[in-house]
Write a protein that holds these residues in place. Sequence first.
Motif, mmCIF file in Angstrom:
data_model
loop_
_atom_site.group_PDB
_atom_site.id
_atom_site.type_symbol
_atom_site.label_atom_id
_atom_site.label_comp_id
_atom_site.label_asym_id
_atom_site.label_seq_id
_atom_site.Cartn_x
_atom_site.Cartn_y
_atom_site.Cartn_z
ATOM 1 N N ALA A 43 -19.186 -13.335 -14.542
ATOM 2 C CA ALA A 43 -17.796 -13.719 -14.841
ATOM 3 C C ALA A 43 -17.083 -12.613 -15.614
ATOM 4 C CB ALA A 43 -17.770 -15.022 -15.637
ATOM 5 N N ARG A 46 -16.128 -9.851 -13.212
ATOM 6 C CA ARG A 46 -14.973 -10.264 -12.424
ATOM 7 C C ARG A 46 -13.689 -10.093 -13.226
ATOM 8 N NH1 ARG A 46 -16.737 -15.008 -11.143
ATOM 9 N NH2 ARG A 46 -15.728 -16.115 -12.830
ATOM 10 N N ALA A 59 -5.505 -15.093 -12.179
ATOM 11 C CA ALA A 59 -6.745 -15.859 -12.361
ATOM 12 C C ALA A 59 -6.370 -17.335 -12.369
ATOM 13 C CB ALA A 59 -7.431 -15.471 -13.664
ATOM 14 N N GLU A 61 -7.511 -21.555 -11.760
ATOM 15 C CA GLU A 61 -8.655 -22.457 -11.866
ATOM 16 C C GLU A 61 -9.142 -22.820 -10.476
ATOM 17 O OE1 GLU A 61 -8.282 -25.719 -14.555
ATOM 18 O OE2 GLU A 61 -7.058 -24.542 -15.936
ATOM 19 N N ARG A 62 -10.440 -22.778 -10.319
ATOM 20 C CA ARG A 62 -11.062 -23.085 -9.037
ATOM 21 C C ARG A 62 -11.221 -24.598 -8.921
ATOM 22 N NH1 ARG A 62 -16.817 -20.689 -8.412
ATOM 23 N NH2 ARG A 62 -16.289 -20.740 -10.585
ATOM 24 N N SER A 69 -19.163 -25.729 -15.706
ATOM 25 C CA SER A 69 -18.204 -24.681 -16.066
ATOM 26 C C SER A 69 -17.643 -24.933 -17.456
ATOM 27 C CB SER A 69 -17.056 -24.625 -15.064
ATOM 28 O OG SER A 69 -17.497 -24.145 -13.830
ATOM 29 N N ARG A 121 -12.897 -20.112 -12.790
ATOM 30 C CA ARG A 121 -11.662 -19.425 -12.382
ATOM 31 C C ARG A 121 -12.010 -18.418 -11.303
ATOM 32 N NH1 ARG A 121 -7.184 -19.608 -16.121
ATOM 33 N NH2 ARG A 121 -7.803 -20.718 -17.986
ATOM 34 N N GLU A 122 -11.019 -18.115 -10.488
ATOM 35 C CA GLU A 122 -11.161 -17.053 -9.509
ATOM 36 C C GLU A 122 -9.900 -16.211 -9.517
ATOM 37 O OE1 GLU A 122 -11.619 -18.501 -5.524
ATOM 38 O OE2 GLU A 122 -10.278 -20.169 -5.888
ATOM 39 N N VAL A 124 -7.092 -14.245 -7.599
ATOM 40 C CA VAL A 124 -6.464 -14.277 -6.281
ATOM 41 C C VAL A 124 -5.273 -13.322 -6.271
ATOM 42 C CG1 VAL A 124 -7.171 -16.645 -5.773
ATOM 43 C CG2 VAL A 124 -5.002 -16.239 -6.916
#
Length: 133
Positions: A43, A46, A59, A61-62, A69, A121-122, A124
Amino acid sequence: MKVINLLLNLVWLVFCGIWMAIGYLIAALICFVLIITIPFGIASLRLAGFVLWPFGRDAVERPGAGAASFVGNVIWLVFAGWWLALGHLITSIPLFLSIIGIPFGWANLKLIPASLMPLGREVVRTDNGFGGR
């Protein structure tokens, strides 16, 4: 918009991006050495890439990130998140002191939630600059 994002990212890289990315890389290395914290290291890597080149990405939230998590974020907050967030806060202060640096100071402050709670989180791509909001 891509040209503007490129220019913003280059200026960001010089003034604070490289320094904050180094902080995230140090956190990742510590996590990898401790073995049990390897997910935190991933993480952190990333987020290091995101902090290095933030304009044009966000960033988010997934969906589906659950209790694991949340528990991981609490552990991250106690051991690493607070000092990374403090780094963002400290580097935003000199940016706010110049007229040109004000947008970069705000961008730095917008990175604090991701530095405090990175799991779930991811990163995008967005088409409308930093934050996508």
